[in-house]
Design a protein around this motif. Structure first.
Motif, mmCIF file in Angstrom:
data_model
loop_
_atom_site.group_PDB
_atom_site.id
_atom_site.type_symbol
_atom_site.label_atom_id
_atom_site.label_comp_id
_atom_site.label_asym_id
_atom_site.label_seq_id
_atom_site.Cartn_x
_atom_site.Cartn_y
_atom_site.Cartn_z
ATOM 1 N N GLY A 132 6.754 -8.022 7.597
ATOM 2 C CA GLY A 132 5.619 -8.446 8.409
ATOM 3 C C GLY A 132 4.590 -7.354 8.631
ATOM 4 N N ALA A 133 4.587 -6.382 7.742
ATOM 5 C CA ALA A 133 3.699 -5.248 7.970
ATOM 6 C C ALA A 133 2.414 -5.334 7.150
ATOM 7 N N GLY A 134 2.308 -6.413 6.344
ATOM 8 C CA GLY A 134 1.079 -6.602 5.578
ATOM 9 C C GLY A 134 0.807 -5.507 4.573
ATOM 10 N N GLN A 135 1.883 -4.992 3.972
ATOM 11 C CA GLN A 135 1.677 -3.901 3.016
ATOM 12 C C GLN A 135 2.047 -4.342 1.608
ATOM 13 N N MET A 136 1.573 -5.546 1.242
ATOM 14 C CA MET A 136 2.026 -6.110 -0.019
ATOM 15 C C MET A 136 0.976 -5.993 -1.118
ATOM 16 N N PHE A 137 1.467 -5.805 -2.331
ATOM 17 C CA PHE A 137 0.597 -5.851 -3.509
ATOM 18 C C PHE A 137 0.491 -7.293 -3.952
ATOM 19 N N GLN A 138 -0.734 -7.774 -4.054
ATOM 20 C CA GLN A 138 -0.919 -9.158 -4.454
ATOM 21 C C GLN A 138 -0.690 -9.331 -5.964
ATOM 22 N N PHE A 149 20.115 -4.395 -5.290
ATOM 23 C CA PHE A 149 19.780 -3.030 -5.713
ATOM 24 C C PHE A 149 18.652 -3.181 -6.718
ATOM 25 N N GLY A 150 17.442 -2.996 -6.243
ATOM 26 C CA GLY A 150 16.317 -3.211 -7.143
ATOM 27 C C GLY A 150 15.044 -2.590 -6.615
ATOM 28 N N PRO A 151 13.982 -2.708 -7.380
ATOM 29 C CA PRO A 151 12.710 -2.117 -6.971
ATOM 30 C C PRO A 151 12.037 -2.894 -5.843
ATOM 31 N N THR A 152 11.341 -2.181 -4.999
ATOM 32 C CA THR A 152 10.544 -2.777 -3.933
ATOM 33 C C THR A 152 9.194 -2.080 -3.915
ATOM 34 N N PHE A 153 8.230 -2.758 -3.363
ATOM 35 C CA PHE A 153 6.844 -2.299 -3.501
ATOM 36 C C PHE A 153 6.152 -2.285 -2.149
ATOM 37 N N ARG A 154 5.485 -1.212 -1.845
ATOM 38 C CA ARG A 154 4.759 -1.169 -0.580
ATOM 39 C C ARG A 154 3.400 -0.520 -0.774
ATOM 40 N N ALA A 155 2.388 -1.298 -0.396
ATOM 41 C CA ALA A 155 1.022 -0.803 -0.521
ATOM 42 C C ALA A 155 0.632 -0.047 0.733
ATOM 43 N N GLU A 156 1.533 0.820 1.218
ATOM 44 C CA GLU A 156 1.155 1.594 2.397
ATOM 45 C C GLU A 156 0.468 2.850 1.911
ATOM 46 N N ASN A 157 -0.664 3.116 2.538
ATOM 47 C CA ASN A 157 -1.462 4.205 2.022
ATOM 48 C C ASN A 157 -1.004 5.530 2.611
ATOM 49 N N SER A 158 0.300 5.816 2.459
ATOM 50 C CA SER A 158 0.758 7.079 3.033
ATOM 51 C C SER A 158 1.145 8.046 1.937
ATOM 52 N N ASN A 159 0.339 9.071 1.847
ATOM 53 C CA ASN A 159 0.581 10.116 0.873
ATOM 54 C C ASN A 159 1.470 11.180 1.486
ATOM 55 N N THR A 160 2.762 10.899 1.557
ATOM 56 C CA THR A 160 3.674 11.877 2.167
ATOM 57 C C THR A 160 4.750 12.221 1.154
ATOM 58 N N PRO A 161 5.520 13.269 1.421
ATOM 59 C CA PRO A 161 6.610 13.616 0.501
ATOM 60 C C PRO A 161 7.782 12.646 0.573
ATOM 61 N N ARG A 162 7.686 11.608 1.409
ATOM 62 C CA ARG A 162 8.808 10.672 1.571
ATOM 63 C C ARG A 162 8.458 9.214 1.276
ATOM 64 N N HIS A 163 7.235 8.956 0.827
ATOM 65 C CA HIS A 163 6.830 7.568 0.568
ATOM 66 C C HIS A 163 6.416 7.352 -0.881
ATOM 67 N N LEU A 164 6.898 6.247 -1.439
ATOM 68 C CA LEU A 164 6.465 5.798 -2.757
ATOM 69 C C LEU A 164 5.912 4.389 -2.612
ATOM 70 N N ALA A 165 5.010 4.015 -3.512
ATOM 71 C CA ALA A 165 4.523 2.637 -3.521
ATOM 72 C C ALA A 165 5.509 1.725 -4.245
ATOM 73 N N GLU A 166 6.313 2.313 -5.120
ATOM 74 C CA GLU A 166 7.377 1.578 -5.820
ATOM 75 C C GLU A 166 8.650 2.390 -5.667
ATOM 76 N N PHE A 167 9.601 1.851 -4.925
ATOM 77 C CA PHE A 167 10.869 2.567 -4.753
ATOM 78 C C PHE A 167 12.022 1.591 -4.895
ATOM 79 N N TRP A 168 13.215 2.149 -5.025
ATOM 80 C CA TRP A 168 14.399 1.299 -5.205
ATOM 81 C C TRP A 168 15.156 1.236 -3.897
ATOM 82 N N MET A 169 15.643 0.043 -3.601
ATOM 83 C CA MET A 169 16.354 -0.104 -2.333
ATOM 84 C C MET A 169 17.680 -0.826 -2.568
ATOM 85 N N ILE A 170 18.670 -0.430 -1.774
ATOM 86 C CA ILE A 170 19.976 -1.083 -1.784
ATOM 87 C C ILE A 170 20.085 -1.808 -0.452
ATOM 88 N N GLU A 171 20.287 -3.123 -0.504
ATOM 89 C CA GLU A 171 20.332 -3.888 0.740
ATOM 90 C C GLU A 171 21.599 -4.748 0.826
#
Ligand code: 4AD
Ligand code: MG
Length: 468
Positions: free
Chosen positions: A170-176, A228-250
């Motif tokens: 619900g954070a509105g950080q999606m790639f269309q 266990f797969g890729p997830t995508f977040r269009a959060e505009n955070s350029n930090t050493p801990r954020h990726l726009a495409e990362f893998w998550m285990i849920e």
């Protein structure tokens, strides 16, 4: 050449002297004098090189010249005891074949600049370095360990969709995702809104930020699942801990409450860290010595300690106390704020000096699906906070009361249109259940000791960067 079959360098290094072998790989370095050349050869199977000893009189001068850093070779010869190479054996070359030369003037890894920043600009080649070889082998081992952990427990590996209509967090950080032609005027309905009827799926769709909602469907059908797969977040955070495409285990589990959820998360991470120490110690030792001499000790300490379990309210009290006593935080701390990584790291690194599982967060700063506490203020969220990383896991017990879930959805003004299927889990045979998400690259930051998340994934995607 092919009278002996090729062995991987990892295996060669464990052989006894005397054996006739064939090694193939890429040249890391060549040094020596007029009589003899020492070539360090690596094939990616291990951080360690096999030292090739080539007596120049046995080979064509031209051939020796063409052996440069990065060139690929097949070398046949005999393993002999080694004194100087740091290994038990070295390979006395009898014949050498060059597969591909490597122009020293143009080879990107020939440059003296081997900084991690520089290597990011040549990500197509950096996997050939010791550092990225080590990181990739550890990444691979962790993927295997993750599957092993859950498979042993009887969890079902569930494949959740990457293209979706719903925004889990619900954070509105999606790639269309669209096939509408952006060069042309977009189709509009009578209200002037974009008419997604004309789009590929007939709806507005995006890349998923989490597989959790579909995971809950699986858990309330077969009991215990993990994704266990890729997830995508269009959060505009350029930090050493954020990726726009990362893998998550849920993982998502029926009949688990928040306590069971915390127990599983703690067991899971400890299992993975132990696995790394048992199976990747050469690579970890290399990274420890090169980048972070506290790495091995930190890994060991996490396995040997019980994680602190702390209420958010208590965490805020500790942080307020610290601020009062002169600790400088960039962001203010008071009950109700979303913690910044500086706050998380203060709790973990300074105050407790061990991992912390923080629970009972204010509902306003957490997602709609979390189980509401009776006090009406907090939810049964849990974030696992780690040294050097901050949040490594986020999860919760899920709201399983239909009424409470529906109320929360409307309170937040969310559209129910795309969520009716999800709400069905609470309509039909609803059960208490819980789950969490582990960021795979955050785990790898911890296990490798790397300090930038761009250096634990082969091809990082970050704002303004989708190269390769
Ligand atoms: O805390 P998050 O947003 O939680 C969820 O997505 C839940 N649906 C998970 C669940 O309960 N099934 O993300 C989970 C974890 C974080 O703790 C962090 O480790 C990682 O995913 N993460 C990121 N890693 C790299 N880059 C980003 N932009 C990340 N955002 C989250
Ligand atoms: Mg989170």
């Amino acid at each position: 050449m092919d009278t002996v079959s090729r062995m991987k360098i990892k295996d060669l290094l464990n052989e006894a002297p005397g054996k006739e072998v064939l090694a193939k790989g890429w040249v890391r370095t060549k040094r020596g004098n007029r009589q003899v050349k020492f070539i360090a050869l690596n094939d990616g199977s291990t951080i360690n090189n096999i030292q090739i000893v080539a007596e120049t009189e046995r080979f064509d001068e031209e051939l020796i010249k063409r052996i440069t850093t990065g060139a690929s070779l097949a070398v046949r010869g005999q393993l002999v005891e080694s004194i100087g190479s740091g290994q038990k054996v070295e390979l006395k070359a009898e014949s050498i074949e060059i597969y591909g030369e490597c122009d020293p003037m143009r080879y990107p890894l020939q440059k003296k600049d081997t900084s991690l920043e520089y290597l990011r600009t040549v990500a197509h080649m950096r996997m050939r370095t010791n550092t990225f070889g080590a990181v990739l082998r550890i990444r691979n081992a962790m993927a295997y360990a993750i599957h092993t952990f859950f498979q042993k427990k009887g969890f079902v590996y569930l494949h959740t969709p990457l293209i979706t209509e719903s925004d889990c967090e619900g954070a509105g950080q999606m790639f269309q995702v669209t096939t509408l032609d952006l060069d042309k005027p977009l189709p509009r309905n009578k209200k002037g809104e974009i008419d997604y009827n004309e789009d590929f799926f007939g709806k507005q769709t995006s890349l998923t930020v989490s597989g959790q909602l579909e995971g809950e469907l699986g858990a309330t059908a077969v009991g215990e699942i993990y994704t266990f797969g890729p997830t995508f977040r269009a959060e505009n955070s350029n930090t050493p801990r954020h990726l726009a495409e990362f893998w998550m285990i849920e993982p998502e589990m029926a009949f688990y409450d928040i306590k069971d959820n915390m127990d599983l998360a703690e067991e899971f991470i400890k299992y993975l860290v132990s696995w790394a120490l048992e199976n990747c110690i050469d690579d970890i030792r290399f990274l420890n010595d090169k980048y972070d001499d506290g790495l091995i000790e930190r890994l060991r300490s996490v396995i040997g300690t019980e994680f602190v379990r702390l209420e958010y309210t208590e965490g805020i009290r500790i942080l307020e106390e610290a601020a009062k006593n002169g600790v400088q935080f960039e962001y203010p701390v008071y009950w109700g704020v979303d913690l910044q990584s500086e706050h998380e790291r203060y709790l973990v690194e300074k105050h407790f000096q061990k991992p912390v599982i923080l629970t009972g967060y204010p509902k306003e700063i957490k997602a709609f699906y979390m189980k509401q506490d009776d006090n009406g203020k907090t939810v049964r969220a849990m974030d696992v906070l780690f040294p050097k990383i901050g949040e490594i896991i986020g999860g919760s017990e899920r709201e399983w009361s239909l009424e409470k879930l529906e109320n929360r959805i409307s309170e937040l003004g969310m559209s129910r249109k795309n969520l009716e299927w999800y709400i069905d889990t609470r309509r039909f045979g609803s059960v208490p259940h819980s789950g969490f998400g582990l960021g795979f690259e955050r785990l790898l930051l911890f296990v490798t000791g790397m300090s930038n998340i761009r250096d634990v994934i082969p091809f990082p995607r970050t704002p303004r960067n989708a190269e390769f």
